[in-house]
Design a protein around this motif. Sequence first.
Motif, PDB file in Angstrom:
ATOM      1  N   THR A 249       0.834  -1.205   0.000  1.00 19.89           N
ATOM      2  CA  THR A 249       0.000   0.000   0.000  1.00 19.89           C
ATOM      3  C   THR A 249       0.869   1.256   0.000  1.00 19.89           C
ATOM      4  OG1 THR A 249      -1.496  -1.302   1.367  1.00 19.89           O
ATOM      5  CG2 THR A 249      -1.959   1.039   1.230  1.00 19.89           C
ATOM      6  N   PHE A 268      -2.342  -4.660  -2.839  1.00 18.13           N
ATOM      7  CA  PHE A 268      -2.818  -4.024  -1.600  1.00 18.13           C
ATOM      8  C   PHE A 268      -3.134  -2.534  -1.792  1.00 18.13           C
ATOM      9  CE2 PHE A 268      -0.674  -7.898  -0.198  1.00 18.13           C
ATOM     10  CZ  PHE A 268      -1.717  -8.480   0.505  1.00 18.13           C
ATOM     11  N   ASP A 270      -5.235   0.650  -1.701  1.00 20.72           N
ATOM     12  CA  ASP A 270      -6.365   1.056  -0.847  1.00 20.72           C
ATOM     13  C   ASP A 270      -7.068   2.293  -1.436  1.00 20.72           C
ATOM     14  OD1 ASP A 270      -4.693   3.154  -0.294  1.00 20.72           O
ATOM     15  OD2 ASP A 270      -4.540   2.782   1.865  1.00 20.72           O
ATOM     16  N   ASP A 271      -8.062   2.798  -0.711  1.00 22.84           N
ATOM     17  CA  ASP A 271      -8.866   3.910  -1.233  1.00 22.84           C
ATOM     18  C   ASP A 271      -8.019   5.141  -1.530  1.00 22.84           C
ATOM     19  OD1 ASP A 271     -11.126   2.407  -1.099  1.00 22.84           O
ATOM     20  OD2 ASP A 271     -11.728   3.140   0.894  1.00 22.84           O
ATOM     21  N   ASN A 321      -9.722  -5.884  -3.817  1.00 30.45           N
ATOM     22  CA  ASN A 321      -9.126  -4.580  -4.134  1.00 30.45           C
ATOM     23  C   ASN A 321      -9.233  -4.251  -5.622  1.00 30.45           C
ATOM     24  OD1 ASN A 321      -8.539  -4.234  -1.451  1.00 30.45           O
ATOM     25  ND2 ASN A 321      -6.429  -4.978  -1.628  1.00 30.45           N
ATOM     26  N   LYS A 324     -12.749  -3.086  -6.328  1.00 30.10           N
ATOM     27  CA  LYS A 324     -12.917  -1.703  -5.865  1.00 30.10           C
ATOM     28  C   LYS A 324     -12.278  -0.728  -6.877  1.00 30.10           C
ATOM     29  CE  LYS A 324     -11.496  -1.268  -1.614  1.00 30.10           C
ATOM     30  NZ  LYS A 324     -10.877  -0.745  -0.384  1.00 30.10           N
TER      31      LYS A 324
END
Length: 433
Positions: A249, A268, A270-271, A321, A324
């Motif tokens: 990340t 990994f 993320d947002d 992920n 997303k």
Amino acid sequence: MSAKLLLIASLASAASFGAQQKASNTPIVVRASKLFDPTSGRLLDSPVVLISGNHIEAVGSRDLATPANARMIDLGSATLLPGLIDVHTHLTFDAGGGGYESLGISTPRAALTGAKNARLTLLAGFTTVRNVGAEGYADVALRDAIDAGDVIGPRMQVSGPPLGITGGHCDSNLLPPQFHYSAEGAADGVEAVMHKVREVVKYGADVIKFCASGGVYPRLEQYSPAEMQALITEAHRLGRKVATHAHSTVAIKDAVRAGVDSIEHGIFLDDEGIQLMKEHNTFLVPTSYPLFWFEEHAPQMHLPPWITEKAAIIIPAAKQNMTKAFHSGVRIALGTDAGVYPHGENGGEFWSMVTLGLTSAQALQAGTINAAELMGWSDRVGSIAKGKLADIVAVKGDPLSDVRMLQHVQFVMKDGVVYKDEITNQGNSLHSW
Ligand SMILES: [Zn+2]
């Protein structure tokens, strides 16, 4: 195998050992039922494509004026697509070739493995690829042999050895200190990474690949932000795009902030990482098919328990992920990591991306127009349009209704030369020589 298929197979293999593959001087007209237009994401009806030499002269419908002497390839009910593009391949090695045994593979042997896999990749419909990481510049040799017409394969951009920190993912081997061995791309510190970028460019790299983080797990950060900044700035100064292997990340975000052109894998993510990628216009190359391939094949692979345990954590997280990211609107370019699984199955990436949330049209755009943009080749590949290279593939039926068709591409033309035609079954249309 039917007699007809055998004939095609033998013609196809004869073709792969032929002399230089030159586009014919006779214009070619290709007709079909539909054409996938990646700009609109739609299918156009009754396309007619006029090809002159290695490029597309005109694209129209039934009323397009075509020269009387043109060779006609009528693909009937098929759908035409631009030659497919894979921005993350490893043509110079085969699945299962890692570990101790890889130490016995010479650079010339790797290049020959590349020749075999280049042919498989082209016949699978991928007319352009980016090869990201090859020791000994076997990829440069392969690219040049394909360009010279000595070997059949896709048009390539290559990275040479991937850059990485000493002992990091791009410098991992089993050798103890007395062997004094480091991977060719190992470089530490700002000065050293700048030097290494210049070195790989000197020896033929079209694109720079580096390892920002560890292998799949642990999620170890490797290059510092200052090193990434220097590496990417220098590469851009020399006119090269930069692709980074990044799972962690933190490493993803550091690389995006430093201006990297594409995050490869990004397990990994993320947002905040997604947001940063959108702000910086960074491409994600999700390499999602290997996740499914591994799940299906792991039971027969006799893997040590630590690998299967690791996979049980990583694969569900990666899928989540990716889904997303796909829904977020981050830009996606298709990359398969072929070489981690058998070459020639690259088309499976369309199916896996759709399974994880892209629409069929978005997946096809990822493997055509978006991939072309990431490679800086929008002017020559990625769509069937006037002035672009004559790279055309075809499938029987509507690929938007089922992208699994892309796993069985039945017609392949690259640079105006037909390498595969299982639709008209005209043996003599396979090649212009
Ligand atoms: Zn890879």
